[in-house]
Design an enzyme around this catalytic site. Structure first.
Site, PDB file in Angstrom:
ATOM      1  N   ARG A  66      -0.977   9.535  -3.816  1.00 47.27           N
ATOM      2  CA  ARG A  66      -2.340   9.009  -3.924  1.00 47.27           C
ATOM      3  C   ARG A  66      -3.065   9.294  -2.628  1.00 47.27           C
ATOM      4  NH1 ARG A  66      -4.250   2.849  -5.382  1.00 47.27           N
ATOM      5  NH2 ARG A  66      -3.305   2.344  -3.347  1.00 47.27           N
ATOM      6  N   GLU A 129     -11.686   2.785 -11.704  1.00 43.70           N
ATOM      7  CA  GLU A 129     -11.743   1.471 -11.050  1.00 43.70           C
ATOM      8  C   GLU A 129     -13.145   1.083 -10.602  1.00 43.70           C
ATOM      9  OE1 GLU A 129      -8.851   1.532  -7.870  1.00 43.70           O
ATOM     10  OE2 GLU A 129      -9.381   3.539  -7.219  1.00 43.70           O
ATOM     11  N   ILE A 222       4.699  -2.271  -8.028  1.00 36.59           N
ATOM     12  CA  ILE A 222       4.637  -2.265  -6.560  1.00 36.59           C
ATOM     13  C   ILE A 222       5.955  -2.667  -5.904  1.00 36.59           C
ATOM     14  CG2 ILE A 222       2.147  -2.490  -6.184  1.00 36.59           C
ATOM     15  CD1 ILE A 222       4.056  -5.641  -6.012  1.00 36.59           C
ATOM     16  N   HIS A 223       6.973  -2.994  -6.706  1.00 40.47           N
ATOM     17  CA  HIS A 223       8.226  -3.498  -6.113  1.00 40.47           C
ATOM     18  C   HIS A 223       9.424  -3.030  -6.952  1.00 40.47           C
ATOM     19  CE1 HIS A 223      11.238  -6.434  -4.722  1.00 40.47           C
ATOM     20  NE2 HIS A 223      10.469  -6.593  -3.656  1.00 40.47           N
ATOM     21  N   ASP A 270       1.545   4.409 -45.531  1.00 37.01           N
ATOM     22  CA  ASP A 270       0.743   5.610 -45.778  1.00 37.01           C
ATOM     23  C   ASP A 270       0.648   6.414 -44.495  1.00 37.01           C
ATOM     24  OD1 ASP A 270      -1.004   4.104 -44.333  1.00 37.01           O
ATOM     25  OD2 ASP A 270      -2.665   4.211 -45.747  1.00 37.01           O
TER      26      ASP A 270
HETATM   27  N1  COA Z   1       8.984   0.813  -2.762  1.00 35.49           N
HETATM   28  C1  COA Z   1      10.248   0.961  -2.272  1.00 35.49           C
HETATM   29  N2  COA Z   1      10.956  -0.040  -1.752  1.00 35.49           N
HETATM   30  C2  COA Z   1      10.368  -1.253  -1.726  1.00 35.49           C
HETATM   31  C3  COA Z   1       9.079  -1.479  -2.209  1.00 35.49           C
HETATM   32  C4  COA Z   1       8.365  -0.382  -2.739  1.00 35.49           C
HETATM   33  N3  COA Z   1       7.114  -0.511  -3.219  1.00 35.49           N
HETATM   34  N4  COA Z   1       8.776  -2.780  -2.065  1.00 35.49           N
HETATM   35  C5  COA Z   1       9.852  -3.343  -1.505  1.00 35.49           C
HETATM   36  N5  COA Z   1      10.822  -2.439  -1.280  1.00 35.49           N
HETATM   37  C6  COA Z   1      12.167  -2.650  -0.715  1.00 35.49           C
HETATM   38  C7  COA Z   1      12.141  -3.361   0.620  1.00 35.49           C
HETATM   39  O1  COA Z   1      12.021  -2.432   1.665  1.00 35.49           O
HETATM   40  C8  COA Z   1      13.462  -4.067   0.604  1.00 35.49           C
HETATM   41  O2  COA Z   1      14.455  -3.098   0.916  1.00 35.49           O
HETATM   42  P1  COA Z   1      15.869  -3.547   1.596  1.00 35.49           P
HETATM   43  O3  COA Z   1      16.486  -4.556   0.673  1.00 35.49           O
HETATM   44  O4  COA Z   1      16.631  -2.276   1.672  1.00 35.49           O
HETATM   45  O5  COA Z   1      15.490  -4.128   2.930  1.00 35.49           O
HETATM   46  C9  COA Z   1      13.663  -4.450  -0.841  1.00 35.49           C
HETATM   47  O6  COA Z   1      12.858  -3.510  -1.596  1.00 35.49           O
HETATM   48  C10 COA Z   1      13.217  -5.843  -1.169  1.00 35.49           C
HETATM   49  O7  COA Z   1      11.875  -6.009  -0.762  1.00 35.49           O
HETATM   50  P2  COA Z   1      11.235  -7.448  -0.461  1.00 35.49           P
HETATM   51  O8  COA Z   1      11.813  -7.992   0.814  1.00 35.49           O
HETATM   52  O9  COA Z   1      11.361  -8.277  -1.682  1.00 35.49           O
HETATM   53  O10 COA Z   1       9.706  -7.106  -0.264  1.00 35.49           O
HETATM   54  P3  COA Z   1       8.948  -6.695   1.086  1.00 35.49           P
HETATM   55  O11 COA Z   1       8.458  -7.944   1.740  1.00 35.49           O
HETATM   56  O12 COA Z   1       9.779  -5.762   1.891  1.00 35.49           O
HETATM   57  O13 COA Z   1       7.723  -5.894   0.506  1.00 35.49           O
HETATM   58  C11 COA Z   1       5.553  -5.558  -0.398  1.00 35.49           C
HETATM   59  C12 COA Z   1       6.721  -6.528  -0.291  1.00 35.49           C
HETATM   60  C13 COA Z   1       4.533  -6.124  -1.368  1.00 35.49           C
HETATM   61  C14 COA Z   1       4.934  -5.355   0.969  1.00 35.49           C
HETATM   62  C15 COA Z   1       6.126  -4.205  -0.934  1.00 35.49           C
HETATM   63  O14 COA Z   1       6.677  -4.453  -2.186  1.00 35.49           O
HETATM   64  C16 COA Z   1       5.149  -3.060  -0.999  1.00 35.49           C
HETATM   65  O15 COA Z   1       4.843  -2.469   0.021  1.00 35.49           O
HETATM   66  N6  COA Z   1       4.678  -2.683  -2.210  1.00 35.49           N
HETATM   67  C17 COA Z   1       3.783  -1.587  -2.393  1.00 35.49           C
HETATM   68  C18 COA Z   1       2.394  -1.932  -1.879  1.00 35.49           C
HETATM   69  C19 COA Z   1       1.387  -0.857  -2.147  1.00 35.49           C
HETATM   70  O16 COA Z   1       1.679   0.315  -2.048  1.00 35.49           O
HETATM   71  N7  COA Z   1       0.152  -1.254  -2.507  1.00 35.49           N
HETATM   72  C20 COA Z   1      -0.904  -0.335  -2.827  1.00 35.49           C
HETATM   73  C21 COA Z   1      -0.973  -0.045  -4.302  1.00 35.49           C
HETATM   74  S1  COA Z   1      -1.392  -1.412  -5.298  1.00 35.49           S
HETATM   75 MG    MG Z   2      -7.213   0.174  -5.010  1.00 34.84          MG
END
Ligand code: COA
Ligand code: MG
Length: 291
Positions: A66, A129, A222-223, A270
């Protein structure tokens, strides 16, 4: 086109998360340069993404990038930095007009030619959007043969239009359906909204089901915790596949007997019912559930 049941956003400057995403069984990973990356990390993110495209093994997952919106003056630089890494597709945020799609197409075409990549090998997915994007949607859909899908950006749409975002998402019904109609008319994938709460699986499950019923083919996530539920929700169930196969077999027999419509377990079948069944069977095949 490969199925994109779940597309996982990963901040483009976060190599740890990129590596994590690469190891997941997810249909696609969106390496983000836009809102998931802080303004002072954008340059770094471009370099990290290029390096990841070159050197990280994403397994069966598609690699999408993106970029930033064109009005920020960053988009051209983003494309110049990441296209040599040969991503599978570029996700364009704030894709408000056909002109934006055409300009991206032009830059991709030039890069493909310069790098010796097969013409047309890099696709485009448009984030819809804003109110303007909805007014222009048919022209956007027709703007480039590279366009493969539309994504609904709910948070930005609400910011643009004054719609109040609720957890039930009833306020997005028109936008979700309008996007699905356009995607269907132009043979594009339709990718649904993000569920930002990544700990509540019931919420995600319910939103996936609504999205699937509305006609979406996949969803942004996102997760990592959202991958499995989302991909399962956009894959036909064993029950649905079995029923669809039964409908198609029955239709063949009915047609041979000169009947357009026939009855199956007390319900009329159908042509539109058969077409829906064919879509389910095609999705099951794409997901590798049947051959
Ligand atoms: N992609 C890959 N890995 C991810 C991830 C993602 N989007 N989100 C979390 N993880 C990983 C973390 O690094 C962590 O890894 P580890 O266990 O090896 O340390 C594991 O998954 C668990 O993550 P968690 O601790 O529950 O979350 P976090 O606090 O690290 O992250 C966010 C939370 C919301 C910051 C994260 O999910 C994120 O960055 N999401 C994408 C946000 C984004 O791109 N937004 C723009 C588009 S809407
Ligand atoms: Mg946006």
């Amino acid at each position: 086109m490969r199925p994109r049941r779940a597309l996982l956003y990963v901040p483009g400057n976060d190599l740890k998360k990129i590596n994590k995403a690469a190891g997941l069984d997810v249909d696609g990973v969106i390496l983000d340069l836009e809102d998931g990356v802080a303004a002072n990390r954008k340059d770094e993110a471009r370099a990290v993404i290029f390096d990841a495209l070159k050197n990280v093994d994403f397994g069966r997952s598609e690699r999408l990038v993106r970029i930033n919106p064109f009005y920020t003056q960053r988009a051209e630089h983003d494309l110049a930095a990441v296209l040599p890494g040969k991503p599978d597709a570029i996700v364009i945020p704030k894709a408000n007009s056909a002109g934006i799609i055409k300009e991206t197409d032009r830059l991709i075409t030039a890069a493909e030619s310069a790098m010796g990549f097969a013409p047309g090998s890099i696709g485009i997915i448009a984030l819809i959007e804003s109110g303007t994007a909805f007014i222009n949607l048919a022209a956007i859909c027709a703007a480039s043969p590279r366009l493969q899908g539309l994504i609904l950006g709910a948070e930005d749409l609400c910011a643009d239009t004054g719609i109040t975002r609720t957890s039930a998402a009833y306020e997005l019904l028109f936008a979700r359906s309008a996007l699905v109609m356009h995607a269907a008319a132009f043979g594009l994938q339709a990718i649904d909204i993000v569920q930002t709460n990544f700990t509540n699986t019931e919420l995600l499950q319910a939103e996936c089901q609504t999205g699937s019923e509305l006609g979406f083919t996949g969803k942004q996530i996102i997760h990592p915790a959202q991958v499995e539920i989302t991909q399962a929700a956009f894959t036909p169930s064993a029950e649905a596949i079995e029923k669809a196969q039964k409908i198609m077999e029955g239709a063949q027999i009915a047609q041979a007997d000169g009947m357009g419509a026939y009855s199956l377990d007390g319900e009329m079948v159908d042509l539109p019912v058969v077409k829906r069944a064919e879509t389910i069977v095609a999705r099951a095949k794409a997901a590798g559930l049947i051959t």
